[in-house]
Design a protein around this motif. Structure first.
Motif, PDB file in Angstrom:
ATOM      1  N   GLU A  66      78.351   3.376  -1.360  1.00  0.00           N
ATOM      2  CA  GLU A  66      77.748   4.066  -0.212  1.00  0.00           C
ATOM      3  C   GLU A  66      77.063   5.346  -0.665  1.00  0.00           C
ATOM      4  O   GLU A  66      77.638   6.163  -1.385  1.00  0.00           O
ATOM      5  CB  GLU A  66      78.808   4.398   0.833  1.00  0.00           C
TER       6      GLU A  66
ATOM      7  N   GLU B 210      75.095   8.865   0.517  1.00  0.00           N
ATOM      8  CA  GLU B 210      74.859   9.842   1.581  1.00  0.00           C
ATOM      9  C   GLU B 210      73.725  10.757   1.150  1.00  0.00           C
ATOM     10  O   GLU B 210      73.611  11.120  -0.021  1.00  0.00           O
ATOM     11  CB  GLU B 210      76.116  10.661   1.867  1.00  0.00           C
TER      12      GLU B 210
ATOM     13  N   CYS C 279      71.842  10.950   6.542  1.00  0.00           N
ATOM     14  CA  CYS C 279      72.053   9.507   6.635  1.00  0.00           C
ATOM     15  C   CYS C 279      73.135   9.072   5.658  1.00  0.00           C
ATOM     16  O   CYS C 279      73.450   9.760   4.688  1.00  0.00           O
ATOM     17  CB  CYS C 279      70.760   8.725   6.397  1.00  0.00           C
ATOM     18  N   SER C 280      73.706   7.915   5.960  1.00  0.00           N
ATOM     19  CA  SER C 280      74.686   7.270   5.092  1.00  0.00           C
ATOM     20  C   SER C 280      74.340   5.789   5.064  1.00  0.00           C
ATOM     21  O   SER C 280      74.119   5.179   6.116  1.00  0.00           O
ATOM     22  CB  SER C 280      76.097   7.501   5.634  1.00  0.00           C
ATOM     23  N   MET C 281      74.284   5.201   3.866  1.00  0.00           N
ATOM     24  CA  MET C 281      73.816   3.827   3.764  1.00  0.00           C
ATOM     25  C   MET C 281      74.467   3.140   2.562  1.00  0.00           C
ATOM     26  O   MET C 281      74.545   3.722   1.475  1.00  0.00           O
ATOM     27  CB  MET C 281      72.288   3.820   3.610  1.00  0.00           C
ATOM     28  N   LYS C 282      74.925   1.908   2.765  1.00  0.00           N
ATOM     29  CA  LYS C 282      75.479   1.132   1.670  1.00  0.00           C
ATOM     30  C   LYS C 282      74.366   0.373   0.937  1.00  0.00           C
ATOM     31  O   LYS C 282      73.365  -0.004   1.544  1.00  0.00           O
ATOM     32  CB  LYS C 282      76.523   0.144   2.195  1.00  0.00           C
TER      33      LYS C 282
ATOM     34  N   ALA D 186      72.130   1.320  -1.082  1.00  0.00           N
ATOM     35  CA  ALA D 186      70.836   1.950  -0.827  1.00  0.00           C
ATOM     36  C   ALA D 186      69.983   2.032  -2.093  1.00  0.00           C
ATOM     37  O   ALA D 186      70.486   2.235  -3.197  1.00  0.00           O
ATOM     38  CB  ALA D 186      71.041   3.351  -0.264  1.00  0.00           C
TER      39      ALA D 186
ATOM     40  N   TYR E 270      66.458   2.970   1.656  1.00  0.00           N
ATOM     41  CA  TYR E 270      66.474   1.681   2.354  1.00  0.00           C
ATOM     42  C   TYR E 270      67.468   0.715   1.718  1.00  0.00           C
ATOM     43  O   TYR E 270      67.880   0.850   0.557  1.00  0.00           O
ATOM     44  CB  TYR E 270      65.070   1.062   2.357  1.00  0.00           C
ATOM     45  N   ASN E 271      67.867  -0.263   2.518  1.00  0.00           N
ATOM     46  CA  ASN E 271      68.565  -1.463   2.046  1.00  0.00           C
ATOM     47  C   ASN E 271      67.953  -2.658   2.762  1.00  0.00           C
ATOM     48  O   ASN E 271      66.910  -2.518   3.417  1.00  0.00           O
ATOM     49  CB  ASN E 271      70.083  -1.344   2.239  1.00  0.00           C
TER      50      ASN E 271
ATOM     51  N   ASN F  91      67.839  -1.738   6.684  1.00  0.00           N
ATOM     52  CA  ASN F  91      67.425  -0.473   7.284  1.00  0.00           C
ATOM     53  C   ASN F  91      66.503   0.283   6.334  1.00  0.00           C
ATOM     54  O   ASN F  91      66.536   0.094   5.119  1.00  0.00           O
ATOM     55  CB  ASN F  91      68.662   0.375   7.607  1.00  0.00           C
ATOM     56  N   GLU F  92      65.677   1.173   6.910  1.00  0.00           N
ATOM     57  CA  GLU F  92      64.799   2.037   6.125  1.00  0.00           C
ATOM     58  C   GLU F  92      64.656   3.381   6.846  1.00  0.00           C
ATOM     59  O   GLU F  92      64.438   3.430   8.056  1.00  0.00           O
ATOM     60  CB  GLU F  92      63.422   1.404   5.934  1.00  0.00           C
TER      61      GLU F  92
END
Length: 323
Positions: free
Chosen positions: A278, A280, A290-293, A295, A307-308, A311-312
């Protein structure tokens, strides 16, 4: 009618520039084709070339500048351009001739070819020299800072570390003795208020925020320390976790992460937890935006894209979300 004439004139100028560039490239290619080996000097777009020819005694090397001019004849055993020093018209070269080393600035010899060893320190812009097992220091002009008579010298960080007659001491880049611990290496940061002190202690390296002489600004020692921007430092603790602190040693992002880094050419902080994969993202004001796995981060055309597959998010270079 006037507009048409102006447009035509601009087109003619552009064509002329393109033709000139192509002509220059062709001229340089013709010059370089004369040599047996050609190696880019590593300076980039406006760099020159280290060229060679074979002789009865082996290869001999010379230097061709970015204009295609041979500035050093092919008579050297080795030529090496010092990276991140000088300009396209100001080329510093370490050269070897008959087993001895010296320094050239373009075609001018600034340090004679009489040394067995030369080492350049970009932090304090000095050369450490060895001749007949004795050490000394010169500056970029070839001027002697410390005579070639010491038992051993290393130039590390901002300072010069000297061992002579069983005495250890430290000098600045002008050769003046300073009150700096012999076991400390002091490096500057982009903020003139702060320096980073590196000390070898308990069979490991410890890092502190310090002043220019290595006096700690805060007493806490870290296993890793890197300046980020403004008043912020990326720090690592003994457990191998990283976080973000300020110049007072206050924790601003907790030490919970595998990696904390400043995103290149931005004022954005990225954290990564490798166990969960993850990421951040924190803005220049250290707000988590933002927080994204899983990414991926791309920095292009003045914006950061996180992005993943699902999501972007687009951010400006201070980490603010763009509409």
């Amino acid at each position: 009618m006037k507009k048409i004439i102006v447009i035509i004139a601009i087109i003619v100028i552009i064509i002329g520039i393109i033709s000139l560039i192509k002509s220059q490239d062709k001229d340089i290619e013709e010059v370089l084709s004369k040599y047996e080996t050609v190696e880019n000097d590593g300076y980039g777009e406006n760099g020159g070339y280290i060229v060679s020819k074979r002789t009865d005694e082996g290869y001999r090397y010379g230097y061709v500048n970015y204009k295609g001019k041979l500035t050093l004849d092919l008579e050297y055993n080795m030529i090496y351009r010092i990276p991140h020093l000088g300009t396209k018209d100001k080329v510093y070269l370490i050269v070897s001739k008959d087993g001895r080393y010296g320094i050239n600035l373009n075609d001018k010899k600034i340090i004679n070819y009489e040394y067995q060893y030369i080492d350049y320190n970009s932090n304090n812009e000095t050369f450490v020299l060895n001749k007949n097992n004795k050490y000394g220091v010169k500056n970029l002009k070839g001027e002697t800072i410390i005579n070639i008579e010491k038992d051993y010298i290393e130039s590390k960080g901002l300072y010069i570390y000297i061992t002579d007659n069983e005495r250890n001491y430290v000098c600045d880049s002008n050769g003046n003795e300073v009150q700096v611990n012999f076991n400390d290496i002091i490096n500057k940061t982009e903020n003139e208020k702060y320096y980073i002190k590196n000390t070898y202690k308990d069979e490991d390296y410890k890092y502190q925020i310090s002043d220019i002489h290595g006096k700690p600004i805060i007493e806490t020692e870290y296993s890793y320390l890197q300046y980020a921007f403004d008043d912020y430092f990326i720090a690592g603790n003994e457990d191998g976790k990283q976080g973000l602190i300020n110049g007072k040693g206050e924790t601003l992002i907790n030490f919970n992460y595998t990696l904390v880094q400043k995103v290149r050419n931005t004022n954005i902080i990225r954290t990564l937890n490798i166990d969960t994969n993850e990421t951040e993202i924190y803005s220049a004001e250290l707000e988590k935006v933002c927080s994204m796995k899983n990414a991926t981060i791309e920095n292009k055309e003045g914006e950061l894209i996180v992005y993943n597959k699902d999501n972007e998010i687009k951010l400006d270079l201070n980490g603010n979300i763009k509409n």
